[in-house]
Scaffold this motif. Structure first.
Motif, PDB file in Angstrom:
ATOM      1  N   TYR A   1       0.829  -1.202   0.000  1.00  0.00           N
ATOM      2  CA  TYR A   1       0.000   0.000   0.000  1.00  0.00           C
ATOM      3  C   TYR A   1       0.865   1.255   0.000  1.00  0.00           C
ATOM      4  O   TYR A   1       1.900   1.309   0.673  1.00  0.00           O
ATOM      5  CB  TYR A   1      -0.907   0.038   1.233  1.00  0.00           C
ATOM      6  CG  TYR A   1      -2.154  -0.783   1.077  1.00  0.00           C
ATOM      7  CD1 TYR A   1      -3.166  -0.384   0.206  1.00  0.00           C
ATOM      8  CD2 TYR A   1      -2.314  -1.960   1.804  1.00  0.00           C
ATOM      9  CE1 TYR A   1      -4.317  -1.150   0.069  1.00  0.00           C
ATOM     10  CE2 TYR A   1      -3.457  -2.726   1.664  1.00  0.00           C
ATOM     11  CZ  TYR A   1      -4.456  -2.316   0.802  1.00  0.00           C
ATOM     12  OH  TYR A   1      -5.579  -3.059   0.661  1.00  0.00           O
ATOM     13  N   TYR A   2       0.366   2.220  -0.734  1.00  0.00           N
ATOM     14  CA  TYR A   2       1.010   3.545  -0.828  1.00  0.00           C
ATOM     15  C   TYR A   2      -0.138   4.525  -0.597  1.00  0.00           C
ATOM     16  O   TYR A   2      -1.031   4.643  -1.430  1.00  0.00           O
ATOM     17  CB  TYR A   2       1.604   3.646  -2.236  1.00  0.00           C
ATOM     18  CG  TYR A   2       2.097   4.998  -2.724  1.00  0.00           C
ATOM     19  CD1 TYR A   2       2.939   5.800  -1.956  1.00  0.00           C
ATOM     20  CD2 TYR A   2       1.749   5.442  -4.006  1.00  0.00           C
ATOM     21  CE1 TYR A   2       3.408   7.008  -2.462  1.00  0.00           C
ATOM     22  CE2 TYR A   2       2.225   6.640  -4.507  1.00  0.00           C
ATOM     23  CZ  TYR A   2       3.056   7.415  -3.738  1.00  0.00           C
ATOM     24  OH  TYR A   2       3.526   8.601  -4.228  1.00  0.00           O
ATOM     25  N   ILE A   3      -0.164   5.147   0.584  1.00  0.00           N
ATOM     26  CA  ILE A   3      -1.349   5.894   1.015  1.00  0.00           C
ATOM     27  C   ILE A   3      -1.002   7.357   1.286  1.00  0.00           C
ATOM     28  O   ILE A   3      -0.018   7.643   1.979  1.00  0.00           O
ATOM     29  CB  ILE A   3      -1.934   5.254   2.300  1.00  0.00           C
ATOM     30  CG1 ILE A   3      -2.301   3.785   2.037  1.00  0.00           C
ATOM     31  CG2 ILE A   3      -3.162   6.022   2.793  1.00  0.00           C
ATOM     32  CD1 ILE A   3      -2.735   3.021   3.262  1.00  0.00           C
ATOM     33  N   GLY A   4      -1.810   8.250   0.760  1.00  0.00           N
ATOM     34  CA  GLY A   4      -1.565   9.675   1.004  1.00  0.00           C
ATOM     35  C   GLY A   4      -2.594  10.510   0.274  1.00  0.00           C
ATOM     36  O   GLY A   4      -3.694  10.031  -0.028  1.00  0.00           O
ATOM     37  N   GLY A   5      -2.232  11.744  -0.030  1.00  0.00           N
ATOM     38  CA  GLY A   5      -3.181  12.643  -0.690  1.00  0.00           C
ATOM     39  C   GLY A   5      -2.511  13.505  -1.748  1.00  0.00           C
ATOM     40  O   GLY A   5      -1.287  13.617  -1.807  1.00  0.00           O
ATOM     41  N   ASN A   6      -3.346  14.118  -2.565  1.00  0.00           N
ATOM     42  CA  ASN A   6      -2.900  15.021  -3.640  1.00  0.00           C
ATOM     43  C   ASN A   6      -2.742  16.452  -3.133  1.00  0.00           C
ATOM     44  O   ASN A   6      -3.115  16.763  -2.024  1.00  0.00           O
ATOM     45  CB  ASN A   6      -3.963  15.078  -4.731  1.00  0.00           C
ATOM     46  CG  ASN A   6      -3.855  13.935  -5.710  1.00  0.00           C
ATOM     47  OD1 ASN A   6      -4.799  13.671  -6.425  1.00  0.00           O
ATOM     48  ND2 ASN A   6      -2.736  13.249  -5.754  1.00  0.00           N
ATOM     49  N   SER A   7      -2.293  17.292  -4.050  1.00  0.00           N
ATOM     50  CA  SER A   7      -2.308  18.725  -3.784  1.00  0.00           C
ATOM     51  C   SER A   7      -3.736  19.230  -3.972  1.00  0.00           C
ATOM     52  O   SER A   7      -4.483  18.713  -4.790  1.00  0.00           O
ATOM     53  CB  SER A   7      -1.396  19.437  -4.770  1.00  0.00           C
ATOM     54  OG  SER A   7      -1.573  20.829  -4.673  1.00  0.00           O
ATOM     55  N   GLU A   8      -4.085  20.260  -3.208  1.00  0.00           N
ATOM     56  CA  GLU A   8      -5.408  20.869  -3.353  1.00  0.00           C
ATOM     57  C   GLU A   8      -5.499  21.693  -4.624  1.00  0.00           C
ATOM     58  O   GLU A   8      -6.590  21.929  -5.140  1.00  0.00           O
ATOM     59  CB  GLU A   8      -5.699  21.799  -2.163  1.00  0.00           C
ATOM     60  CG  GLU A   8      -5.908  21.116  -0.833  1.00  0.00           C
ATOM     61  CD  GLU A   8      -4.609  20.714  -0.138  1.00  0.00           C
ATOM     62  OE1 GLU A   8      -3.511  20.925  -0.703  1.00  0.00           O
ATOM     63  OE2 GLU A   8      -4.697  20.177   0.970  1.00  0.00           O
ATOM     64  N   SER A   9      -4.347  22.175  -5.112  1.00  0.00           N
ATOM     65  CA  SER A   9      -4.343  23.056  -6.286  1.00  0.00           C
ATOM     66  C   SER A   9      -4.150  22.224  -7.545  1.00  0.00           C
ATOM     67  O   SER A   9      -3.132  21.546  -7.703  1.00  0.00           O
ATOM     68  CB  SER A   9      -3.204  24.075  -6.190  1.00  0.00           C
ATOM     69  OG  SER A   9      -3.453  24.990  -5.158  1.00  0.00           O
ATOM     70  N   VAL A  10      -5.107  22.316  -8.448  1.00  0.00           N
ATOM     71  CA  VAL A  10      -5.048  21.542  -9.685  1.00  0.00           C
ATOM     72  C   VAL A  10      -3.758  21.838 -10.459  1.00  0.00           C
ATOM     73  O   VAL A  10      -3.133  20.938 -11.005  1.00  0.00           O
ATOM     74  CB  VAL A  10      -6.314  21.803 -10.538  1.00  0.00           C
ATOM     75  CG1 VAL A  10      -6.127  21.334 -11.973  1.00  0.00           C
ATOM     76  CG2 VAL A  10      -7.518  21.121  -9.904  1.00  0.00           C
ATOM     77  N   GLU A  11      -3.335  23.094 -10.470  1.00  0.00           N
ATOM     78  CA  GLU A  11      -2.109  23.451 -11.211  1.00  0.00           C
ATOM     79  C   GLU A  11      -0.909  22.624 -10.713  1.00  0.00           C
ATOM     80  O   GLU A  11      -0.046  22.246 -11.508  1.00  0.00           O
ATOM     81  CB  GLU A  11      -1.824  24.956 -11.086  1.00  0.00           C
ATOM     82  CG  GLU A  11      -1.643  25.399  -9.640  1.00  0.00           C
ATOM     83  CD  GLU A  11      -1.646  26.918  -9.438  1.00  0.00           C
ATOM     84  OE1 GLU A  11      -2.126  27.631 -10.330  1.00  0.00           O
ATOM     85  OE2 GLU A  11      -1.166  27.360  -8.382  1.00  0.00           O
ATOM     86  N   GLN A  12      -0.874  22.331  -9.421  1.00  0.00           N
ATOM     87  CA  GLN A  12       0.217  21.533  -8.863  1.00  0.00           C
ATOM     88  C   GLN A  12       0.107  20.076  -9.311  1.00  0.00           C
ATOM     89  O   GLN A  12       1.092  19.439  -9.639  1.00  0.00           O
ATOM     90  CB  GLN A  12       0.167  21.580  -7.325  1.00  0.00           C
ATOM     91  CG  GLN A  12       0.558  22.911  -6.730  1.00  0.00           C
ATOM     92  CD  GLN A  12       2.061  23.103  -6.850  1.00  0.00           C
ATOM     93  OE1 GLN A  12       2.530  23.692  -7.828  1.00  0.00           O
ATOM     94  NE2 GLN A  12       2.805  22.615  -5.870  1.00  0.00           N
TER      95      GLN A  12
END
Ligand SMILES: *[C@@H]1O[C@H](CO)[C@@H](O)[C@H](O)[C@H]1NC(C)=O
Ligand SMILES: *[C@@H]1O[C@H](CO)[C@@H](O)[C@H](O)[C@H]1NC(C)=O
Ligand SMILES: *[C@@H]1O[C@H](CO)[C@@H](O)[C@H](O)[C@H]1NC(C)=O
Ligand SMILES: *[C@@H]1O[C@H](CO)[C@@H](O)[C@H](O)[C@H]1NC(C)=O
Ligand SMILES: *[C@@H]1O[C@H](CO)[C@@H](O)[C@H](O)[C@H]1NC(C)=O
Ligand SMILES: *[C@@H]1O[C@H](CO)[C@@H](O)[C@H](O)[C@H]1NC(C)=O
Length: 482
Positions: free
Chosen positions: A211-222
């Protein structure tokens, strides 16, 4: 405008709103207010939970709670993969924090907010030994000095070679060979982890799988520049033991192959692509790639345990009139009382007064003197801009503008006090006067403005089982479709 849903039974057990009016009211509205407020000194409102947890899904709970739980246990704790294991706890997590000798002293206060000496395991990885004449604080994690990375290629023109060292923290942590490690959790020196919730989230997954668990950036440009399939390092991410084992084998090669990538997290993700393990997104990890005031983001948090916050030095304080660190401490004060519930967003309607009330538990309350559709309430007020270009969007979630006009805004309350009452809690929220500018002088705002304090009581804490049920219901909904 769709008609508001009348009160239904709160699946998370009764929360009650006690609206405490002030006695000082303006002359103009006093007659009206006396009539309204006299009745409402002691009002309780059941909350309507938003999102996919609709009524019919929740109704079976009391009857089938036991069988659901035990079925669920059979799936996760059974001998499916051949070995039975005990529930994951904090001792199974090894943290690897990317730091630097020069800046640790300035930034350690963020780590020290969540680090629990002798309970949390792990190290801060520094670029060099800290000055001999300075004693290493025992409130900080122990430090290790990263191995030399001069043999690796780094060709990103706008980045820093420190990305190489930080990408290798997971490898160096693994190679320490510490016992009983199920998860390697990586974070920056300005990541604030909410560790009870982190453990709650990791415990949902079988650490014997990759498993590789985490989150994205909130800014679409990033996300467009760096990747949607990557766990952003500042928000922190978790790698299960078997995946770490494979990652360690190939990492140094990936680092050279992805020499043009900017960040350590991107190089790790390059490796993940090669191994073929996709990112499991968990909505509680927050990179906080935004500028300005994070209020809107935190006031409409998705229904998921808060796992991390990052970049707190780059956004405004999360509470008015408190500095950044004291603000986070304040949020932690409610978090400690009921970890799973902090920032959980819910709303309800007071049909006797036609108010919409929304609560981000342990942080803020908003009261609109009108009935607003759920769809509108659940989207975040855009009190912030994007990370790179400071634009009004787009973000990876829906937002709505926060008007400058006081009559187009809700009346806002911030957490003031939190105390334990029986098995539950009493949180008190105070009206914020300065923070959002002038007040609205329309008559419908007067009764709301007369409310200076909002008390929210909960009768139990939000148990981790609730989150298991949430995933169980998603599974159930999925099975029904087959
Ligand atoms: C799981 O399987 C192992 C052997 O493969 C066995 O020793 C163990 O008792 C089993 N555990 C449970 C809970 O059945
Ligand atoms: C965590 O789980 C292990 C079993 O794997 C147990 O021995 C240990 O006491 C637990 N620690 C805590 C802090 O609950
Ligand atoms: C951690 O444990 C060590 C020895 O086991 C002890 O000397 C030290 O005081 C402990 N630190 C804290 C903060 O409890
Ligand atoms: C530590 O030593 C350096 C020079 O080696 C000096 O500049 C610094 O002020 C010293 N710091 C303390 C806390 O003594
Ligand atoms: C609430 O709204 C309804 C429908 O719009 C209206 O009939 C009622 O008079 C309102 N009640 C109050 C207290 O304003
Ligand atoms: C709200 O809570 C405060 C304590 O924070 C308490 O003094 C006050 O009496 C409570 N009000 C109501 C109406 O329960």
């Amino acid at each position: 405008m769709s008609s508001p849903t009348p009160s239904i039974q709160d699946p998370f057990k009764a929360w009650k709103f006690l609206v405490l009016p002030t006695l000082k009211v303006s002359d103009v509205f006093s007659l009206f207010l006396k009539a309204t407020i006299a009745i409402c000194t002691f009002v309780s409102i059941s909350l309507v939970f938003y999102s996919f947890l609709n009524q019919s899904q929740w109704q079976p709970c009391p009857e089938c709670h036991k069988s659901l739980i035990s079925d669920h246990m059979k799936i996760t704790n059974g001998n499916v993969s051949g070995d039975f294991y005990e529930k994951t706890n904090i001792s199974h997590v090894l943290f690897g924090i990317g730091g630097s000798a020069k800046t640790w002293n300035k930034r350690r206060h963020y780590t020290e907010l969540w680090w629990m000496p002798n309970i949390t395991r792990g190290y801060v990885w520094l670029d060099q030994k800290p000055p001999e004449n300075r004693t290493w604080p025992d409130t900080s994690p122990e430090y290790k000095v990263s191995a030399d990375t001069s043999r690796f290629k780094y060709t990103c023109s706008y980045g820093s070679r420190s990305a190489l060292r930080i990408a290798r923290i997971v490898k160096e942590s693994f190679e320490l060979g510490e016992e009983n490690v199920r998860w390697f959790v990586m974070g920056d020196d300005d990541t604030v982890f909410f560790i009870e919730n982190l453990v709650m989230v990791l415990a949902k997954y079988d650490h014997n799988q990759m498993y590789y668990i985490g989150g994205n950036s909130e800014s679409v440009e990033q996300d467009v520049i760096h990747s949607y399939t990557m766990a952003y390092g500042g928000g922190g991410f978790a790698i299960s033991y078997p995946l770490a084992k494979e990652l360690v084998r190939v990492l140094d090669g990936c680092i050279d192959r992805y020499a043009s990538f900017y960040g350590s997290d991107q190089k790790i993700q390059g490796c993940m692509s090669e191994i073929g393990v996709p990112l499991t997104k968990e909505l509680g990890f927050h990179q906080v790639d935004i500028r300005g005031d994070p209020y809107g983001l935190l006031a409409a948090h998705p229904l998921a345990p808060l796992v991390s916050l990052h970049h707190l030095d780059y956004v405004q304080s999360i509470f008015p009139k408190l500095n950044r660190i004291d603000s986070v401490k304040k949020l932690i004060s409610s978090y400690k009382m009921d970890p799973g519930r902090v920032l959980q967003y819910s709303f309800c309607y007071d049909l006797t007064r036609n108010w919409s009330v929304s609560a981000s538990w342990g942080y803020t309350i908003q009261i609109h003197p009108s009935l607003m559709p759920a769809k509108q309430l659940e989207s975040a007020f855009r009190t912030f801009q994007t990370w790179r270009s400071w634009s009004n969007g787009p973000f990876t979630f829906n937002t709505r503008p926060m008007s400058q006009h006081p009559c187009l805004r809700p009346v806002v309350y911030f957490l003031d006090r939190v105390e334990r009452v029986g098995d539950g809690t009493l949180t008190t929220y105070k009206r914020s006067v300065q923070e959002f500018g002038q007040v609205c002088d329309l008559p419908e705002y007067a009764p709301v403005l007369a409310v200076k304090l909002v008390n929210v009581t909960t009768s139990t804490s939000l148990k981790p089982d609730i989150w298991n049920l949430v995933s169980y219901f998603s599974l159930l909904a999925f099975l029904e479709k087959l």
